[in-house]
Design an enzyme around this catalytic site. Structure first.
Site, mmCIF file in Angstrom:
data_model
loop_
_atom_site.group_PDB
_atom_site.id
_atom_site.type_symbol
_atom_site.label_atom_id
_atom_site.label_comp_id
_atom_site.label_asym_id
_atom_site.label_seq_id
_atom_site.Cartn_x
_atom_site.Cartn_y
_atom_site.Cartn_z
ATOM 1 C CG HIS A 87 -2.124 -0.844 1.083
ATOM 2 N ND1 HIS A 87 -3.254 -0.667 1.844
ATOM 3 C CD2 HIS A 87 -2.386 -1.877 0.258
ATOM 4 C CE1 HIS A 87 -4.165 -1.559 1.495
ATOM 5 N NE2 HIS A 87 -3.651 -2.315 0.533
ATOM 6 C CE1 TYR A 224 -6.157 4.136 10.801
ATOM 7 C CE2 TYR A 224 -5.610 4.025 8.467
ATOM 8 C CZ TYR A 224 -5.421 3.601 9.769
ATOM 9 O OH TYR A 224 -4.491 2.632 10.035
ATOM 10 N N PRO A 318 -4.587 0.369 18.458
ATOM 11 C CG PRO A 318 -6.499 -0.800 17.812
ATOM 12 C CD PRO A 318 -5.835 -0.186 19.006
ATOM 13 C CE LYS A 322 3.886 3.508 13.662
ATOM 14 N NZ LYS A 322 3.630 2.895 12.403
ATOM 15 C CE1 TYR A 410 -1.553 4.066 9.354
ATOM 16 C CE2 TYR A 410 -0.278 2.898 7.702
ATOM 17 C CZ TYR A 410 -1.417 3.012 8.476
ATOM 18 O OH TYR A 410 -2.422 2.083 8.354
#
Length: 423
Positions: A87, A224, A318, A322, A410
């Protein structure tokens, strides 16, 4: 055996002594065993559950660039590269708008991989059973002693109950070092004297309701979503399996959320004005559970001959993806430290292990906390707080610096695979 699950035997009988005793066959313990084996250091892994259990428990699904690099270098990345889904970004949805964060353009080419933790564990187990050090399933560790003796010749002792021919019996394993990879509820963390450990914790006033569904992902990358109804996340496990989450109050019973209600709520929270007809493609829900949210760190991560890794030392919500990646960073540093001791006799990296790892841990804790606070609604907070969230999301959408900060965190801090390898 009708009506009963077949028992899967351990790889082989454990010796009475080894250099490194590893408690827990999650991704941290199994990866450490692989790294040590590649470096020529003997170890034994003890796991309280059976193989079938650890290969089916659902956990994380996002691998940072550094984690992907480590798995490849360790020789367990072939199926990940074949079946995983690279991704290059995520989509943020807020105020009924959408904005994509492009990782490679903001991080110098870094990306992430969608490949479930269950699959990582399967790959590591298969490799270890084929040519790795002993891996004992259904070996429940009951206690550890001899941890505070750090002088030459001292040994730690792991006491466990081994299962042989269906009859549990007491056994011991002596070792130079014990690595606790058995999670928050394991015995390793409790082996550190209470007077010598400090814990830091934040419990969040909401949980995640998560489902697995036989339905194609709604989008090629993760979404998100911040909405007035609460947070939502659209993720995936494969091209035909979706992993989806909804923010719910703490104490929620999954039975109160029938499938139709879950799908309706996901549609509502993920909606955007630019595509008013947009809907999730629905399919059979195969799993449903509620995940509490918390941040937790224990310091130090070492006590004498015991070193902790992964969830035994730290837990993150979550939202920032991580948890698994932090565990990988821990065991990479551990392998470097143990190789240094094995090759040179120096304990310099072992002595610095806790401080080295905690710098990364607290960076990841901060990012996970920030993402969680940014995207979730809190009933105890006012509309003023909501406007602050929207202002920050808008800044990320319109400021390259703000977007780069999110993308860099991220995709993860760099992890350089350890060496030498002897594969």
């Amino acid at each position: 055996m009708a009506g009963r699950e077949k028992r899967i035997a351990p790889a082989r009988i454990a010796p009475a002594h080894t250099t490194v005793g590893i408690i827990g066959a999650g991704p941290a313990g199994l990866l450490l065993a692989r790294l040590l084996h590649n470096a020529g250091i003997d170890c034994v892994v003890l796991e309280s559950r059976d193989r079938a259990y650890i290969e089916r428990r659902q956990r994380a699904g996002i691998l940072e660039q550094g984690t992907v690099d480590v798995l490849r270098a360790a020789g367990v990345g072939e199926r990940m590269d074949r079946e995983g889904q690279p991704h290059d970004g995520i989509e943020l949805r807020y105020d009924r708008r959408s904005h994509r964060i492009d990782f490679p353009s903001l991080t110098g080419g870094r990306r992430v991989m969608v490949y479930a933790q269950t699959e990582v564990v399967k790959d590591l187990v298969a490799r270890q059973l084929a040519d790795g050090p002993p891996l004992l399933f259904e070996a429940e560790v009951e206690g550890v002693d001899g941890l505070d003796g750090v002088h030459e010749g001292a040994r730690a002792v792991i006491h466990y109950r081994a299962t042989g021919h269906g009859r549990p019996h007491p056994a011991t394993l002596t070792c130079d070092y014990v690595i606790g990879c058995d999670g928050f509820h394991g015995v390793s963390r409790a082996a550190v004297p209470a007077a010598l450990r400090t814990t830091y914790e934040r419990t969040y006033p909401y949980s995640w309701l998560g489902i697995l569904a036989q339905a194609p992902p709604v989008y090629e990358e993760l979404i998100y979503a911040h909405s007035s109804r609460g947070f939502a996340l659209a993720s995936m496990r494969s091209a035909s399996v979706s992993r989806l989450y909804l923010q719910v109050p703490n104490g929620t019973d999954p039975a109160d959320w029938p499938d139709a209600r879950v799908w309706d709520e996901l549609d509502a929270r993920l909606a955007i004005d630019a595509d008013p007809g947009w809907k999730l493609e629905r399919g059979p829900v195969t799993a449903k559970s509620v995940l509490p949210m918390r941040s937790w760190v224990m310091e130090p991560m070492r006590y004498g001959r015991l070193l902790l890794a992964g969830d035994a030392a730290h837990i993150v919500p979550p939202t920032g993806a991580k948890g698994l990646n932090l565990a990988v960073a821990d065991v990479v540093e551990l392998s470097r430290a143990l190789v240094q001791r094995h090759v040179t006799g120096s304990t310099e990296r072992l002595d610095a292990y806790s401080g080295t790892c905690l710098r990364r841990v607290w960076r990841a804790e901060h990012f996970s906390y920030t993402m969680t606070e940014l995207l979730h609604t809190d009933p105890a907070r006012s509309a003023f707080h909501t406007r602050l969230q929207l202002a920050q999301l808008d800044r990320i959408a319109h400021s390259r610096h703000a977007a780069a900060e999110l993308a860099e965190n991220y995709t993860g801090l760099p992890i350089v695979p350890p060496s030498p390898y002897t594969t």
